[in-house]
Write a protein that holds these residues in place. Structure first.
Motif, PDB file in Angstrom:
ATOM      1  N   GLU A  36      24.062 -30.715  92.289  1.00  0.00           N
ATOM      2  CA  GLU A  36      24.304 -30.126  93.611  1.00  0.00           C
ATOM      3  C   GLU A  36      24.231 -31.159  94.737  1.00  0.00           C
ATOM      4  N   ASP A  37      23.559 -32.276  94.502  1.00  0.00           N
ATOM      5  CA  ASP A  37      23.381 -33.285  95.550  1.00  0.00           C
ATOM      6  C   ASP A  37      24.602 -34.178  95.756  1.00  0.00           C
ATOM      7  N   ALA A  42      24.688 -33.621  85.734  1.00  0.00           N
ATOM      8  CA  ALA A  42      23.359 -33.876  85.180  1.00  0.00           C
ATOM      9  C   ALA A  42      23.254 -33.152  83.845  1.00  0.00           C
ATOM     10  N   VAL A  43      22.264 -33.542  83.047  1.00  0.00           N
ATOM     11  CA  VAL A  43      22.001 -32.849  81.794  1.00  0.00           C
ATOM     12  C   VAL A  43      20.523 -32.484  81.778  1.00  0.00           C
ATOM     13  N   VAL A  56      15.488 -33.901  82.886  1.00  0.00           N
ATOM     14  CA  VAL A  56      16.746 -33.736  83.613  1.00  0.00           C
ATOM     15  C   VAL A  56      17.172 -35.125  84.053  1.00  0.00           C
ATOM     16  N   GLY A  57      18.413 -35.465  83.756  1.00  0.00           N
ATOM     17  CA  GLY A  57      18.882 -36.795  84.118  1.00  0.00           C
ATOM     18  C   GLY A  57      20.368 -36.795  84.385  1.00  0.00           C
ATOM     19  N   PRO A  58      20.875 -37.900  84.883  1.00  0.00           N
ATOM     20  CA  PRO A  58      22.313 -37.980  85.189  1.00  0.00           C
ATOM     21  C   PRO A  58      23.151 -37.898  83.918  1.00  0.00           C
ATOM     22  N   TRP A  59      24.351 -37.410  84.057  1.00  0.00           N
ATOM     23  CA  TRP A  59      25.259 -37.317  82.925  1.00  0.00           C
ATOM     24  C   TRP A  59      26.562 -38.019  83.264  1.00  0.00           C
TER      25      TRP A  59
END
Length: 167
Positions: A36-37, A42-43, A56-59
């Motif tokens: 959303e940012d 993200a995953v 939770v991290g970037p995808w």
């Protein structure tokens, strides 16, 4: 009896899912979600039965630079390993907070003093315990879970003949 009509099927185990944005298997669920940012993805990795994700991290973006890269077996296995490690480190940290010990050298020999916090929902407390060099228990008292165990507090307790601190 027809196995397909079995009414006693275990429905507590989630179904295995292998789709581009959701992968559920081996007790974990990976979910690719819109970040959303920004414009990225993200995953999240959630262990079965848990309400909150463990990780939770970037995808990675896909080739079209608009949609996320689809999940696959290799990525999922890496995510499971990483999320499990995060949980393991959290458990180790919690254990370190709840169980402390110091070793004091006295005239009578080595004394190991432990503090074990008991996180009771209504009346939490901690057990302060002393052991000799042979791991025989010398004393034990109940203390506040906020008791600060360090070399000075352990030495004071030993010097006071193991009387409950604060008395």
């Amino acid at each position: 009896m027809d196995p397909s009509s079995d009414q006693d099927e275990d429905t507590s185990t989630p179904d295995v899912i292998h789709s581009p944005r959701t992968w559920r298997d081996v007790g974990w669920t990976a979910q690719v979600i819109k970040n959303e940012d920004d414009d990225g993805w993200a995953v999240s990795m959630t262990k079965d039965g848990e309400a909150e994700p463990a990780l939770v991290g970037p995808w990675t973006m896909g080739r079209d630079k608009k949609n996320p890269k689809p999940l696959d077996t290799a990525a999922f296995n890496t995510l499971v390993k990483t999320a499990a490690e995060v949980l393991r480190r959290h458990e180790q940290q919690l254990h370190a907070i709840m169980h402390k010990n110091v070793v004091i050298n006295t005239d009578a020999g080595r004394v190991r003093v432990t503090l074990d916090i008991v996180p009771d929902e209504y009346e939490p407390y901690a057990l302060l315990t002393a052991f000799d060099a042979y791991d025989e228990q010398l004393a034990q008292v109940s203390v506040s879970p906020g008791f600060k165990l360090n070399v000075n507090s352990a030495t004071s307790w030993i010097d006071a003949d193991f009387k409950k601190p604060g008395r």
